[in-house]
Design an enzyme around this catalytic site. Structure first.
Site, PDB file in Angstrom:
ATOM      1  N   ASN A 140       0.844  -1.193   0.000  1.00 23.59           N
ATOM      2  CA  ASN A 140       0.000   0.000   0.000  1.00 23.59           C
ATOM      3  C   ASN A 140       0.881   1.245   0.000  1.00 23.59           C
ATOM      4  O   ASN A 140       2.104   1.137  -0.025  1.00 23.59           O
ATOM      5  CB  ASN A 140      -0.944  -0.031   1.205  1.00 23.59           C
ATOM      6  CG  ASN A 140      -0.170  -0.199   2.497  1.00 23.59           C
ATOM      7  OD1 ASN A 140       0.625   0.655   2.864  1.00 23.59           O
ATOM      8  ND2 ASN A 140      -0.379  -1.318   3.184  1.00 23.59           N
ATOM      9  N   ASP A 143      -4.519  -6.178   4.685  1.00 25.78           N
ATOM     10  CA  ASP A 143      -5.663  -6.965   5.169  1.00 25.78           C
ATOM     11  C   ASP A 143      -5.737  -8.313   4.459  1.00 25.78           C
ATOM     12  O   ASP A 143      -6.327  -9.251   4.962  1.00 25.78           O
ATOM     13  CB  ASP A 143      -6.967  -6.199   4.927  1.00 25.78           C
ATOM     14  CG  ASP A 143      -7.039  -4.959   5.804  1.00 25.78           C
ATOM     15  OD1 ASP A 143      -6.604  -5.059   6.973  1.00 25.78           O
ATOM     16  OD2 ASP A 143      -7.493  -3.904   5.331  1.00 25.78           O
ATOM     17  N   LYS A 176     -13.611   0.716  14.801  1.00 25.87           N
ATOM     18  CA  LYS A 176     -12.344  -0.024  14.930  1.00 25.87           C
ATOM     19  C   LYS A 176     -11.841   0.026  16.374  1.00 25.87           C
ATOM     20  O   LYS A 176     -11.374  -0.978  16.926  1.00 25.87           O
ATOM     21  CB  LYS A 176     -11.298   0.582  13.971  1.00 25.87           C
ATOM     22  CG  LYS A 176      -9.980  -0.157  13.949  1.00 25.87           C
ATOM     23  CD  LYS A 176      -9.102   0.327  12.799  1.00 25.87           C
ATOM     24  CE  LYS A 176      -7.753  -0.395  12.800  1.00 25.87           C
ATOM     25  NZ  LYS A 176      -6.869   0.042  11.740  1.00 25.87           N
TER      26      LYS A 176
END
Ligand SMILES: Cc1cc2nc3c(=O)[nH]c(=O)nc-3n(C[C@H](O)[C@H](O)[C@H](O)COP(=O)(O)O)c2cc1C
Length: 400
Positions: A210, A279, A344
């Protein structure tokens, strides 16, 4: 962090003078009143106007210059109010002059007239640095209480790869903050910080990752060190240099990061998970490089099956031991930032979450909100990641 502090930055004529721009700019951003004193020769490498613009103060190249008329006896009035003098870069010539107590230019005159701590960052060719005269002069300065930082080994402007590079501005700032006795509110505390975007292998040469650079995590590690903490930095960033006095533990994947976090987790009073952990990862990474295949002129499509990675936050939250360890997470969202960040925080059982959007990725600055367990939300405007690190650590220090 440095508001109320006056710092003189001396710049002498090494090619590393360009790095002094970053030193001045960072000191300014931390709130210091910065005055630059340049040697005449340094003016051949970088224009005084650059430092004037960055510091917001006249640049001292000549003690008798008319623009300093507002300061009565400039070398005395300025040095009297200086809390620190940094010479970056410091040439062999300036080291020699200081060792002899000479004062034949504005910089050495001010150093001689000042009782403030002095931090010098030498930069020179390796042969110069090893010259016995330089060795002796440097040793004398150390004996007399000058603080030295660097030089480091690496690629030099002269083409050599050896010792002689000026230390990185980040490290100079960290040392300066330490010398100025910034808050030591994390002394005796162990802070674990993760940083960077993990890489999940597709084959031996390709990966999924990322846009995270790791800068926020590195800024947190540096800031925690500046405040006296013992810091463990677990980094998936491939290119950022280790901060001063911190050995980064390098990892690649989410699995590697989990393993490293679990190794160091028990000793930490605060865990700050600034890393952008993937993820998903390829379910069946190939052992050899995937070839580009064409059959009957048709390009063969490749599909990569993905599986979820380890959930590091969840793994450590489960064993964190409430009240004894503070857990800080980051939430980067492209939509419904606060709502998703709150979710979260609750799901991962965090104490504090830093909510930011994608504009932060790979940049020098961050606009963020801090959300704590009790529902308190504080919003902060765009600011440097170094400054943001201290804002976050103010909260950490108050809680550990
Ligand atoms: C392009 C260039 C780069 C230089 N880099 C350095 C250096 O890194 N360190 C050093 O001690 N001298 C370096 N020198 C030599 C100094 O500039 C020279 O000794 C000068 O007289 C020092 O003046 P100052 O200390 O008053 O700035 C360099 C010279 C040039 C032309």
């Amino acid at each position: 962090m440095l508001s109320g502090k006056t710092i003189i930055v001396g710049v002498s004529s090494s090619i590393a003078a360009y790095k002094a721009c970053e030193v001045v700019s960072r000191l300014k951003k931390l709130g210091a009143d910065v005055w630059v004193a340049m040697t005449k020769e340094a003016g051949n490498l970088i224009a005084p106007l650059t430092f004037r613009t960055l510091s917001g103060n006249p640049v001292i190249t000549d003690l008798f210059a008319p623009e300093l008329n507002s300061l009565p006896v400039p070398h005395i009035s300025l040095t009297k109010k200086a809390h620190l003098i940094i010479i970056s870069p410091c040439t062999a010539n300036i080291i020699a002059k200081l060792a002899q107590g000479l004062a034949d230019d504005p910089l050495t005159t001010m150093v001689l007239a000042s009782e403030a701590p002095k931090l010098i960052a030498p930069a020179m060719n390796p042969a110069m640095w090893r010259n016995p005269l330089v060795v002796e002069n440097t040793a004398k300065l150390k004996r007399l209480g000058f603080q030295l930082i660097g030089p480091e080994s690496g690629c030099l402007a002269c083409g050599d790869s050896d010792i002689g590079r000026m230390s990185e501005p980040d490290d100079i700032i960290s040392r300066a903050v330490g010398l100025l006795g910034g808050a030591q509110d994390l002394k005796g505390r162990h802070v674990l910080v993760t940083a960077g975007g993990t890489k999940e292998a597709i084959d031996p040469v390709r990966f999924i990752s990322n846009r995270s650079s790791g800068r926020m995590g590195y800024a947190l590690a540096r800031a925690a060190r500046e405040r006296g903490a013992d810091v463990t930095l677990i980094s998936a960033s491939g290119y950022l240099p280790d901060p001063l006095d911190i050995k980064a533990i390098k990892v690649e994947s989410a699995a590697g990061m989990l393993e490293a976090v679990l190794d160091f987790y028990n000793n930490a009073q605060a865990v700050i998970m600034a890393a952008a952990v993937a993820d998903f990862r390829p379910k069946h990474p190939k052992r050899s490089k995937i070839k580009k295949v064409e059959r009957r002129k048709l390009k063969v499509e490749h599909r990569i099956e993905l599986e979820p990675t380890e959930d590091i936050l969840k793994a450590i939250a489960q064993q964190k031991g409430r009240n004894s360890r503070l857990l800080v997470g980051f939430a980067l969202e492209t939509e419904e930032l606060i709502r998703n960040a709150k979710k979260k925080l609750e799901e991962k059982d965090l104490d504090l979450i830093v909510a930011n959007d994608q504009t932060t990725l790979d940049g020098e600055a961050i606009k963020f909100s801090l959300i704590s367990r009790d529902g308190r939300i504080d919003e902060y405007p765009l600011q440097s990641k170094d400054r943001a690190a201290h804002v976050i650590l103010d909260r950490v220090a108050a809680a550990v």
